[in-house]
Design an enzyme around this catalytic site. Structure first.
Site, PDB file in Angstrom:
ATOM      1  N   CYS A  17       0.813  -1.227   0.000  1.00 60.28           N
ATOM      2  CA  CYS A  17       0.000   0.000   0.000  1.00 60.28           C
ATOM      3  C   CYS A  17       0.843   1.273   0.000  1.00 60.28           C
ATOM      4  O   CYS A  17       0.323   2.357  -0.264  1.00 60.28           O
ATOM      5  CB  CYS A  17      -0.936   0.027   1.204  1.00 60.28           C
ATOM      6  SG  CYS A  17      -2.251  -1.174   1.059  1.00 60.28           S
TER       7      CYS A  17
HETATM    8  N1  COA Z   1     -20.464  -8.832   8.040  1.00 55.11           N
HETATM    9  C1  COA Z   1     -20.984  -8.898   9.285  1.00 55.11           C
HETATM   10  N2  COA Z   1     -20.235  -9.109  10.384  1.00 55.11           N
HETATM   11  C2  COA Z   1     -18.909  -9.253  10.230  1.00 55.11           C
HETATM   12  C3  COA Z   1     -18.303  -9.196   8.966  1.00 55.11           C
HETATM   13  C4  COA Z   1     -19.139  -8.982   7.843  1.00 55.11           C
HETATM   14  N3  COA Z   1     -18.647  -8.907   6.600  1.00 55.11           N
HETATM   15  N4  COA Z   1     -16.970  -9.360   9.107  1.00 55.11           N
HETATM   16  C5  COA Z   1     -16.746  -9.511  10.411  1.00 55.11           C
HETATM   17  N5  COA Z   1     -17.912  -9.460  11.090  1.00 55.11           N
HETATM   18  C6  COA Z   1     -18.091  -9.588  12.531  1.00 55.11           C
HETATM   19  C7  COA Z   1     -17.001 -10.422  13.156  1.00 55.11           C
HETATM   20  O1  COA Z   1     -17.310 -11.794  13.073  1.00 55.11           O
HETATM   21  C8  COA Z   1     -16.967  -9.906  14.579  1.00 55.11           C
HETATM   22  O2  COA Z   1     -17.992 -10.526  15.311  1.00 55.11           O
HETATM   23  P1  COA Z   1     -17.777 -10.884  16.874  1.00 55.11           P
HETATM   24  O3  COA Z   1     -17.594  -9.551  17.547  1.00 55.11           O
HETATM   25  O4  COA Z   1     -19.052 -11.569  17.212  1.00 55.11           O
HETATM   26  O5  COA Z   1     -16.551 -11.737  16.916  1.00 55.11           O
HETATM   27  C9  COA Z   1     -17.336  -8.433  14.431  1.00 55.11           C
HETATM   28  O6  COA Z   1     -17.994  -8.315  13.154  1.00 55.11           O
HETATM   29  C10 COA Z   1     -16.152  -7.511  14.469  1.00 55.11           C
HETATM   30  O7  COA Z   1     -15.143  -7.999  13.546  1.00 55.11           O
HETATM   31  P2  COA Z   1     -13.731  -7.363  13.406  1.00 55.11           P
HETATM   32  O8  COA Z   1     -12.941  -8.055  12.328  1.00 55.11           O
HETATM   33  O9  COA Z   1     -13.083  -7.283  14.737  1.00 55.11           O
HETATM   34  O10 COA Z   1     -14.128  -5.905  12.873  1.00 55.11           O
HETATM   35  P3  COA Z   1     -13.360  -4.552  12.912  1.00 55.11           P
HETATM   36  O11 COA Z   1     -14.232  -3.547  13.544  1.00 55.11           O
HETATM   37  O12 COA Z   1     -11.949  -4.680  13.374  1.00 55.11           O
HETATM   38  O13 COA Z   1     -13.300  -4.153  11.357  1.00 55.11           O
HETATM   39  C11 COA Z   1     -11.731  -4.185   9.507  1.00 55.11           C
HETATM   40  C12 COA Z   1     -12.641  -4.995  10.422  1.00 55.11           C
HETATM   41  C13 COA Z   1     -10.956  -5.129   8.636  1.00 55.11           C
HETATM   42  C14 COA Z   1     -12.588  -3.281   8.648  1.00 55.11           C
HETATM   43  C15 COA Z   1     -10.790  -3.312  10.380  1.00 55.11           C
HETATM   44  O14 COA Z   1     -10.151  -4.115  11.358  1.00 55.11           O
HETATM   45  C16 COA Z   1      -9.716  -2.610   9.580  1.00 55.11           C
HETATM   46  O15 COA Z   1     -10.004  -1.808   8.723  1.00 55.11           O
HETATM   47  N6  COA Z   1      -8.445  -2.870   9.914  1.00 55.11           N
HETATM   48  C17 COA Z   1      -7.319  -2.275   9.238  1.00 55.11           C
HETATM   49  C18 COA Z   1      -7.287  -2.782   7.871  1.00 55.11           C
HETATM   50  C19 COA Z   1      -6.139  -2.271   7.075  1.00 55.11           C
HETATM   51  O16 COA Z   1      -5.738  -1.142   7.124  1.00 55.11           O
HETATM   52  N7  COA Z   1      -5.608  -3.125   6.301  1.00 55.11           N
HETATM   53  C20 COA Z   1      -4.591  -2.781   5.441  1.00 55.11           C
HETATM   54  C21 COA Z   1      -4.921  -3.406   4.172  1.00 55.11           C
HETATM   55  S1  COA Z   1      -3.796  -2.870   2.985  1.00 55.11           S
END
Ligand code: COA
Length: 374
Positions: free
Chosen positions: A156
């Site tokens: 990225c």
């Molecule tokens: N739809 C519904 N629920 C979902 C889901 C989806 N698509 N994906 C995950 N969930 C659920 C999970 O199962 C979890 O449930 P639980 O609390 O019962 O365990 C809950 O939602 C929270 O999941 P989590 O993965 O912890 O979400 P988050 O708030 O951390 O958001 C991201 C996820 C990936 C959007 C976030 O962590 C993020 O943006 N991180 C940085 C990513 C980044 O910069 N990456 C670099 C890539 S180049």
């Protein structure tokens, strides 16, 4: 020593859009198919049933509303779940070259220049569609540029690292100008069957022309200073590579051959790294928060950008000070901050200072402090 400047940028946006509603409908249909096909194993407890995704979660967790992609037919077919991109013959332009060419021509036009004014091409992207010859050399050939070209990959952060490489070469005098292009086909390294990340990425290509400030024909952004940093982490990883066919362990089906992330850890670890990086870059360059008229950040997650914006400015950014494009484009890897810069920089005034910043796998973080002239 010469003063490097960004004199033009361009964005290629694919025609096809996938909305969150379309994405979730397909994903949930895939989940239903999967659970039906594996009903006995799920009942026996040997396979865990997959869960539905939701539009509400996607928007709340990321701020993403839609993404552009090179092919939506495969992505939206619950029995395919990946883009269907025709294999090009060796005599045709590669897909990445074609996307980059469009963005590069727009950047040249914006700068009032032609390919004859360019000495080098850097293709900086998080995935390259082949090992060699370099995609950058193909783009150089398609544009009929004299000089040299090379590919580079810092995930990225590829665009900001590419800008640093180009700006340093312009500054030293080894070249007069370079096109840094970022064709990102993220849809082809995303696992669309993984609920935790299926909504994250989109496709795009960006281009940035870096020249000597003295060669600018109109308004330009002087590249005042750049800074790059990396720290190894496995929290964003893609194990696909040229050794896969040499391994006897059925690598083709392995989940780790696509984008993998521990999103929560990324969130927690990358934020302080970026905040410290930008703070020290600004301090060493004598740039105060109050000097920054705009910040163009990597576009991965809205909460992350809101957090970094607050840290950098020391207050909540006013509307427009930290423009986001991820609601429309999703995460487009290295191209995200350049889309934001390209779309939201024309209105800055002579003397205004801004900051381009990207971060991601590696971990990597790159910042570019620019000042408008003209
Ligand atoms: N739809 C519904 N629920 C979902 C889901 C989806 N698509 N994906 C995950 N969930 C659920 C999970 O199962 C979890 O449930 P639980 O609390 O019962 O365990 C809950 O939602 C929270 O999941 P989590 O993965 O912890 O979400 P988050 O708030 O951390 O958001 C991201 C996820 C990936 C959007 C976030 O962590 C993020 O943006 N991180 C940085 C990513 C980044 O910069 N990456 C670099 C890539 S180049």
């Amino acid at each position: 020593m010469y003063t490097p400047a960004i004199t033009g940028t361009g964005v290629f946006t694919p025609d096809a859009v996938v909305t969150n509603a379309e994405l979730v409908e397909t994903f949930n249909a895939y989940v239903d198919l999967y659970n039906a096909e594996n009903a006995d194993a799920i009942e026996a407890g040997t396979i865990v049933a997959k869960e539905h995704s939701s539009e509400e979660f996607i928007f709340k967790a990321s701020g993403i509303e839609q993404r552009y992609v090179m092919d939506k037919t495969g992505i939206l077919d619950p029995k395919v779940m990946h883009p269907l991109l025709r294999q090009r013959s060796d005599d045709e332009p590669s897909l990445m070259a074609e996307m980059a060419l469009d963005a590069a021509n727009k950047a040249l036009k914006a700068a009032g220049k032609t390919a004859a004014d360019v000495d080098a091409v850097i293709c900086a992207a998080s995935n390259l569609e082949r090992a060699y010859p370099a995609v950058a050399i193909e783009i150089q050939d398609l544009l009929e540029i004299n000089g040299f070209a090379f590919d580079m990959n810092v995930a990225c952060s590829s665009a900001t690292f590419g800008i640093q490489a180009a700006a340093d070469m312009v500054r030293s005098g080894s070249i007069r100008s370079a096109l840094v292009v970022n064709p990102e086909i993220c849809s082809a390294h995303l696992e669309w069957r993984d609920r935790d990340c299926h909504f994250i990425f989109g496709d795009v290509a960006t281009a940035t022309l870096i020249e000597r400030a003295e060669d600018a024909t109109g308004a330009y952004f002087e590249v005042k200073s750049t800074r790059c940093a990396t720290e190894f982490s496995n929290n964003i990883r893609n194990n696909n590579g040229f050794l896969r066919r040499s391994r006897p362990d059925g690598v083709a089906d392995r989940r780790d051959m696509q984008f993998m992330q521990n999103g929560r850890k990324v969130f927690k670890e990358v934020l302080p790294m970026v905040a410290d990086h930008v703070a020290s870059h600004m301090a060493d360059t004598n740039v105060e928060a109050a000097d920054l008229k705009r910040i163009w950040l990597h576009q991965a997650n809205k909460s992350m950008n809101d957090f970094i914006g607050r840290k950098v400015l020391g207050r909540t950014p006013e509307p427009g000070e930290q423009p986001n494009v991820l609601q429309d484009y999703a995460n487009t890897s290295s191209a995200g901050s350049i889309i934001a810069f390209s779309k939201y920089s024309d209105d800055l005034q002579d003397g205004d200072t801004g900051l381009i910043c990207s971060f991601g796998a590696g971990y990597s973080v790159g910042s570019v402090i620019v000042q408008k002239h003209g």
